[in-house]
Every structure is written in structure tokens, then in C-alpha cells.
Design a protein around this motif. Sequence first.
Motif, PDB file in Angstrom:
ATOM      1  N   LYS A 185     -22.175 -13.983  29.240  1.00  0.00           N
ATOM      2  CA  LYS A 185     -23.489 -14.584  28.981  1.00  0.00           C
ATOM      3  C   LYS A 185     -24.010 -14.157  27.614  1.00  0.00           C
ATOM      4  CE  LYS A 185     -27.379 -16.699  29.864  1.00  0.00           C
ATOM      5  NZ  LYS A 185     -27.451 -18.173  29.781  1.00  0.00           N
ATOM      6  N   LEU A 186     -23.806 -12.887  27.280  1.00  0.00           N
ATOM      7  CA  LEU A 186     -24.248 -12.380  25.974  1.00  0.00           C
ATOM      8  C   LEU A 186     -23.511 -13.088  24.838  1.00  0.00           C
ATOM      9  CD1 LEU A 186     -26.034 -10.382  24.489  1.00  0.00           C
ATOM     10  CD2 LEU A 186     -24.320  -8.612  24.871  1.00  0.00           C
ATOM     11  N   LEU A 187     -22.202 -13.244  24.980  1.00  0.00           N
ATOM     12  CA  LEU A 187     -21.421 -13.954  23.955  1.00  0.00           C
ATOM     13  C   LEU A 187     -21.828 -15.420  23.871  1.00  0.00           C
ATOM     14  CD1 LEU A 187     -17.887 -12.411  24.602  1.00  0.00           C
ATOM     15  CD2 LEU A 187     -19.262 -12.151  22.519  1.00  0.00           C
ATOM     16  N   ASP A 188     -22.120 -16.032  25.024  1.00  0.00           N
ATOM     17  CA  ASP A 188     -22.565 -17.434  25.020  1.00  0.00           C
ATOM     18  C   ASP A 188     -23.875 -17.587  24.253  1.00  0.00           C
ATOM     19  OD1 ASP A 188     -20.388 -18.260  26.446  1.00  0.00           O
ATOM     20  OD2 ASP A 188     -21.423 -18.301  28.393  1.00  0.00           O
ATOM     21  N   ASN A 189     -24.785 -16.631  24.432  1.00  0.00           N
ATOM     22  CA  ASN A 189     -26.066 -16.689  23.703  1.00  0.00           C
ATOM     23  C   ASN A 189     -25.850 -16.613  22.188  1.00  0.00           C
ATOM     24  OD1 ASN A 189     -27.910 -16.990  25.815  1.00  0.00           O
ATOM     25  ND2 ASN A 189     -27.963 -14.788  26.230  1.00  0.00           N
ATOM     26  N   ILE A 190     -24.933 -15.748  21.769  1.00  0.00           N
ATOM     27  CA  ILE A 190     -24.653 -15.604  20.334  1.00  0.00           C
ATOM     28  C   ILE A 190     -23.998 -16.871  19.786  1.00  0.00           C
ATOM     29  CG2 ILE A 190     -23.303 -14.332  18.614  1.00  0.00           C
ATOM     30  CD1 ILE A 190     -23.597 -11.862  20.475  1.00  0.00           C
ATOM     31  N   ASN A 191     -23.031 -17.403  20.518  1.00  0.00           N
ATOM     32  CA  ASN A 191     -22.283 -18.571  20.036  1.00  0.00           C
ATOM     33  C   ASN A 191     -23.076 -19.870  20.137  1.00  0.00           C
ATOM     34  OD1 ASN A 191     -19.992 -17.035  19.427  1.00  0.00           O
ATOM     35  ND2 ASN A 191     -19.245 -17.161  21.545  1.00  0.00           N
ATOM     36  N   ALA A 206     -34.638 -23.156  22.274  1.00  0.00           N
ATOM     37  CA  ALA A 206     -33.458 -22.628  22.967  1.00  0.00           C
ATOM     38  C   ALA A 206     -32.875 -21.440  22.202  1.00  0.00           C
ATOM     39  CB  ALA A 206     -32.417 -23.730  23.124  1.00  0.00           C
ATOM     40  N   ASP A 207     -32.827 -21.551  20.860  1.00  0.00           N
ATOM     41  CA  ASP A 207     -32.308 -20.455  20.037  1.00  0.00           C
ATOM     42  C   ASP A 207     -33.191 -19.211  20.132  1.00  0.00           C
ATOM     43  OD1 ASP A 207     -30.229 -22.015  19.252  1.00  0.00           O
ATOM     44  OD2 ASP A 207     -30.684 -21.994  17.105  1.00  0.00           O
ATOM     45  N   ILE A 208     -34.500 -19.409  20.093  1.00  0.00           N
ATOM     46  CA  ILE A 208     -35.426 -18.269  20.155  1.00  0.00           C
ATOM     47  C   ILE A 208     -35.259 -17.524  21.475  1.00  0.00           C
ATOM     48  CG2 ILE A 208     -37.877 -17.653  20.341  1.00  0.00           C
ATOM     49  CD1 ILE A 208     -38.386 -19.980  18.290  1.00  0.00           C
ATOM     50  N   ASN A 209     -35.147 -18.270  22.577  1.00  0.00           N
ATOM     51  CA  ASN A 209     -34.940 -17.629  23.884  1.00  0.00           C
ATOM     52  C   ASN A 209     -33.611 -16.883  23.922  1.00  0.00           C
ATOM     53  OD1 ASN A 209     -37.378 -18.572  24.893  1.00  0.00           O
ATOM     54  ND2 ASN A 209     -36.485 -20.465  25.685  1.00  0.00           N
ATOM     55  N   ALA A 210     -32.575 -17.467  23.292  1.00  0.00           N
ATOM     56  CA  ALA A 210     -31.264 -16.804  23.256  1.00  0.00           C
ATOM     57  C   ALA A 210     -31.326 -15.521  22.439  1.00  0.00           C
ATOM     58  CB  ALA A 210     -30.221 -17.758  22.681  1.00  0.00           C
ATOM     59  N   ILE A 211     -32.011 -15.557  21.301  1.00  0.00           N
ATOM     60  CA  ILE A 211     -32.118 -14.373  20.439  1.00  0.00           C
ATOM     61  C   ILE A 211     -32.886 -13.263  21.147  1.00  0.00           C
ATOM     62  CG2 ILE A 211     -33.129 -13.480  18.294  1.00  0.00           C
ATOM     63  CD1 ILE A 211     -32.519 -16.286  17.076  1.00  0.00           C
ATOM     64  N   LEU A 212     -33.961 -13.615  21.847  1.00  0.00           N
ATOM     65  CA  LEU A 212     -34.728 -12.605  22.569  1.00  0.00           C
ATOM     66  C   LEU A 212     -33.896 -11.991  23.691  1.00  0.00           C
ATOM     67  CD1 LEU A 212     -38.218 -14.363  22.734  1.00  0.00           C
ATOM     68  CD2 LEU A 212     -37.552 -12.431  21.288  1.00  0.00           C
ATOM     69  N   ALA A 213     -33.046 -12.804  24.316  1.00  0.00           N
ATOM     70  CA  ALA A 213     -32.157 -12.272  25.354  1.00  0.00           C
ATOM     71  C   ALA A 213     -31.129 -11.317  24.757  1.00  0.00           C
ATOM     72  CB  ALA A 213     -31.452 -13.429  26.077  1.00  0.00           C
ATOM     73  N   ILE A 214     -30.601 -11.667  23.591  1.00  0.00           N
ATOM     74  CA  ILE A 214     -29.655 -10.772  22.898  1.00  0.00           C
ATOM     75  C   ILE A 214     -30.354  -9.466  22.513  1.00  0.00           C
ATOM     76  CG2 ILE A 214     -28.174 -10.499  20.860  1.00  0.00           C
ATOM     77  CD1 ILE A 214     -28.013 -13.640  20.821  1.00  0.00           C
TER      78      ILE A 214
END
Length: 421
Positions: free
Chosen positions: A5-11, A98-106
Motif C-alpha cells: 500500500k505504501l509503494l502504491d501511494n508513492i507510485n 488524491a495525491d495530497i491524501n497519498a502524500i499524507l498517508a506516506i
Amino acid sequence: MNINKLLDNINSLTVYKNVGKDRIVELLCEVLTAEDNYEPMSRLVTQLMEQAEKKGFSGNLFRNYLIHLMLSDENTFTLYCENGVDVTNTSIYRMAEADINAILAIADTDLNELPDSHFLKAAIDEVQNYTPVNAQKEWDVPSGFGIKDIIEFHKRAGCGDVSIYRSFRYDDKSKTLKGIEHPDPITFDDLIGYEAQTSQLISNTEAFINGYNANNVLLVGARGTGKSSSVKALVNRYFKDGLRLLEITKEQIAELPDILKLLRPRGRYFIIFIDDLSFDENEIQYKYMKSLLEGGAEGKPKNVVFYATSNRRHLIQEKWSDRETGSEAAEIHTSDTMNEKLSLADRFGITITYPKPTPREYIDIVMGIAQRSGLEVDKETLKNEALRWELNQKGMSGRTAKQFINDMLWQKGQNVQKQAQ
């Protein structure tokens, strides 16, 4: 920890793809995918610490660094926000969200949960609760990190380096603006005298940052009278109102078309500043400058004005031969030559003159600087010493007065040391 999931957020990053390309994020990917995790993990911790000391971060370094990357990223979405464009209900809004939510999760990653992190547990505990040598630098961050908070932040502060730096230089090789890490902190409170000149300069600048058609300004006068300092004080006063300073050299005037292309789409106001501007007779850069000031094929952007300082009122070296007349033909040629040389200064809508201070004005400046510096010396002694100093130095000016006070403070410090011994 869900590594996939972490790699998916980055990619998955698209609008904020630069965040995924950052070296620290790449090291995180190496930690997640490498068979031997110790080496990339060690480099990740080391680079976080180096960034903390460079930028003044504290607390959870990984989270703060990721948020810094996000807020300082320059992309299509953040440029729209900087310019106040309403992006609600658009595709780029949804992609950015979507990107902002992914970055905050990372950013919420607990480094202690990474593979083989136990080898560096002590170091990881430190970077997740870090105390830097240098205090936290002031940075105008949003109150929250939802997409609406991010939009308001970029409207207010700009995006990319423009949101961080107030002063810039132009890099000829990369064709980009380079933020100045430690700009001159001068303020108008530090400048003594020349109240009428300061008032005119401030008035024109306030018109500019309020959307009016402000004038280009030429500041002329004796050396050391505060011309350059006054321009630099403007950006320190009006940075939060969107003002930025781009200082270029005389040799970079030919690069102005490329520079203006960089500045035109920005939602900030830029003073292009040229210090100590003058041209010798055989230099042709002034022709580029004249064309831009009078509106050549490509007009000057509304978010740009030119401010320049010079010791020459007419900017271009003038010789007596330009004025000589010997015939009717020579007189026509003389007129053309003179008009060509004088016309550049005329393209600056406002000329502000900074004359050399009188002896009384010079002493007033000395007294003012002494008071602000905490120098306690008998006024008559200070006056006599200041006049003696300027005779042996470069004449009366604000710069000479400041140099004199610096020397007096040193001498006083030396005397205190001797008495203590």
C-alpha cells in the motif's frame, strides 16, 4: 505495515510526481524493496538529519519533510492556486486531492515499522522527535492539510520556491530562478534620512502590488546613500503581500525575454532589480533594456517592474565629442547621438535622486545609527570623530556613517576587554 500500500501511494502520484522523485522518498522505496535494508535505511536517516539542520525542521522529520515537499512543489495545480484560478469541480482538482491524501498517508509512516529498522532504532527514535541545532525557521504553513487548506495556502504564499524565498537570482545555465538563502534583512527602520525619497518609492511599490500600472524606477545619486538598501527593504516589508525581488546583472539584460517568460505566469509581483546600472559607449545592452521598457514586440508582464540604481543620471557614458558641432550634418548626427543616449533614462517613469548628505545630515545619520546600535559616547566626541573618519575614508554618506559606528563599537569592545584584564 502494508508495504504494498505504501509503494502504491508513492507510485500513484501524478500532479505531485516530483514528490515521488525526491531522493529521500526514493530511499524509502529502496528500504521497502531491497534485500539488504540496512544501507538504504542508514542513508535515509542521515539525509533526514542533514535536511533538518539545513531547513531548521524539528519534531517528526520524515512527516515534516514530506509536508514541506508537498507545500513547496511547483506544478500545474499549485500554479493555478497561486494565480487564484478556481479549480473546483475540475479533473486536476480531483487528481491533486488524491495525491495530497497519498502524500499524507506516506508522511504518517512510522520508520520503526520499516524492515530491519531495529538495527537503527536509537537513530530512528531521534529523527522522529528531532531537536535541531538551529531553531525552527519561520514558515507560513496552512492550518490544515486538506485540499481547501492547500489551495488557500498557495493563494496566499505562492508555490514552489516563490512560496519560500523573497529574493532571487537568475541562473544563466539552468535558465531558472535561484532563491537566495540569506537575503539582506535591511528594513526601512534601519535607514535614516531621505524620507521624501523613501515615501515616493513606497507609494509606487504599493500601487504595483495593488494591481495598478506602476512606474519603473531609477534611483540615482552618490555612493552609499541607501539606494540599493531601499529597494531591498521593500521586499522585506511587502513579502507577505506577494512582492518578490529578482536581482540580475547588467550582462543578463540580454536574457530578459527568457526571464520574463518565467515571471509572466506567476501570481506574485516581481521587482527586477539592477544595481549600479551604467553603460560604456561601446556597450549595446542598453538597447535591449530600452526596448523592453518602452514595450517591444512582447510587452512587459503586468506583474513585473524594473528598479535600477546608478551613479549616472543618464546611465550611458557621455563624451564632449557627442556635443561637438562643426557643420549642419554634424549637428543632425549630434542630435541623434544625444537623444539615443538620453532616451534610456527617460524610459523609467520615476527618477528618485539621492544627493550626498550635508554635514548636518551626515551627523544626524551617525547619531541615529549610534543610538540604534547601543553605542554610548558623548555626542560632541562622536561628532568630531565622525567628521575625522569621513575625511580619511570615502566622504559623507550613510555607508560611511555605518562603517564609522562599526569601528567605534569595535574600539569600545577592545577597551572593555583591556579594563577587564
